[in-house]
Design a protein around this motif. Structure first.
Motif, PDB file in Angstrom:
ATOM      1  N   ALA A 125      -1.426  61.186  56.313  1.00  0.00           N
ATOM      2  CA  ALA A 125      -1.809  61.268  55.100  1.00  0.00           C
ATOM      3  C   ALA A 125      -0.667  62.789  54.715  1.00  0.00           C
ATOM      4  O   ALA A 125       1.165  62.730  53.708  1.00  0.00           O
ATOM      5  N   SER A 128       3.521  61.731  56.594  1.00  0.00           N
ATOM      6  CA  SER A 128       4.410  60.620  55.558  1.00  0.00           C
ATOM      7  C   SER A 128       4.173  60.908  53.961  1.00  0.00           C
ATOM      8  O   SER A 128       5.212  60.634  53.085  1.00  0.00           O
ATOM      9  N   ALA A 129       4.084  61.933  53.150  1.00  0.00           N
ATOM     10  CA  ALA A 129       4.258  62.497  52.034  1.00  0.00           C
ATOM     11  C   ALA A 129       5.070  62.886  52.678  1.00  0.00           C
ATOM     12  O   ALA A 129       6.262  63.533  51.781  1.00  0.00           O
ATOM     13  N   ASP A 133       7.919  59.257  52.164  1.00  0.00           N
ATOM     14  CA  ASP A 133       7.388  57.730  51.965  1.00  0.00           C
ATOM     15  C   ASP A 133       6.672  58.050  50.454  1.00  0.00           C
ATOM     16  O   ASP A 133       5.732  58.565  50.201  1.00  0.00           O
ATOM     17  N   THR A 136       2.114  55.900  50.582  1.00  0.00           N
ATOM     18  CA  THR A 136       1.601  56.996  51.692  1.00  0.00           C
ATOM     19  C   THR A 136       0.448  56.125  51.728  1.00  0.00           C
ATOM     20  O   THR A 136      -0.230  55.566  52.881  1.00  0.00           O
TER      21      THR A 136
END
Length: 189
Positions: A125, A128-129, A133, A136
């Motif tokens: 998480a 990805s953040a 992205d 996510t």
């Protein structure tokens, strides 16, 4: 065995497959990331974009070794693409499904080294953040699917298992390079 060596990096989204591959290519130019065939939309970097018609033609000709759907797209490992990757060097293939690993190993004769790259769900998480992205939440669903996939295949043999929160990408690349050298009976790059 064919004498050809390849690397398969398995893990959930944001576990470090791209980062480790970049470290491998910095370590030695013989490593090349295999660009999967992607049919759909979104990120094109790192993929060979194709059409549904092209994918159907490849499938009809027996040229698709493995395909899966995720994020509303279809991703394929195709024989012509793997041939081209081997012609360029040592392919590094990214996968998130054990069935894909088995299909590639069973369908394409080579000396495949398989590494499990892992990170906790909360790290996926955060990463990805952090990389911007826009999907996510979907990547966390994929993380869950990867965890279920691992649990469903407890007998899967890994040549290398790495917690990417505890190991630097350069160190993982060195381990992979050493593994391939040992398997080939040669000195690492």
């Amino acid at each position: 065995m064919t004498g050809k060596q390849g690397v398969i990096l398995y893990g959930p989204p944001a576990s470090g497959k791209d980062t480790v591959t970049a470290a491998l290519t910095q370590l030695s130019p013989r490593y090349v990331q295999f660009a999967r065939l992607k049919v759909g939309t979104g990120k094109a970097a790192g993929y060979r974009m194709g059409t549904a018609g092209h994918l159907r033609e490849l499938e009809a000709a027996g040229g698709v070794l493995y395909a899966n759907a995720r994020y509303g797209n279809t991703y394929a490992i195709d024989r012509p693409g793997v041939d081209a990757a081997f012609a360029a060097g040592v392919p590094v293939v990214h996968l998130g499904q054990v069935d894909g690993i088995r299909a590639l190993i069973d369908g394409y004769p080579a000396d495949w080294s398989v590494a499990l790259l892992w990170c906790p769900r909360e790290v996926t998480a955060q990463r990805s953040a952090g990389r911007g992205d826009s999907d996510t939440a979907a990547r966390l669903v994929a993380w869950d699917a990867t965890r279920e996939d691992l649990d469903a295949h407890p007998g899967m043999a890994w040549d290398l298992t790495v917690d990417t929160t505890a190991s630097a990408p350069q160190d993982v690349a060195q381990l992979i390079d050493q593994l391939l050298a040992q398997r080939a009976g040669a000195a690492p790059a």
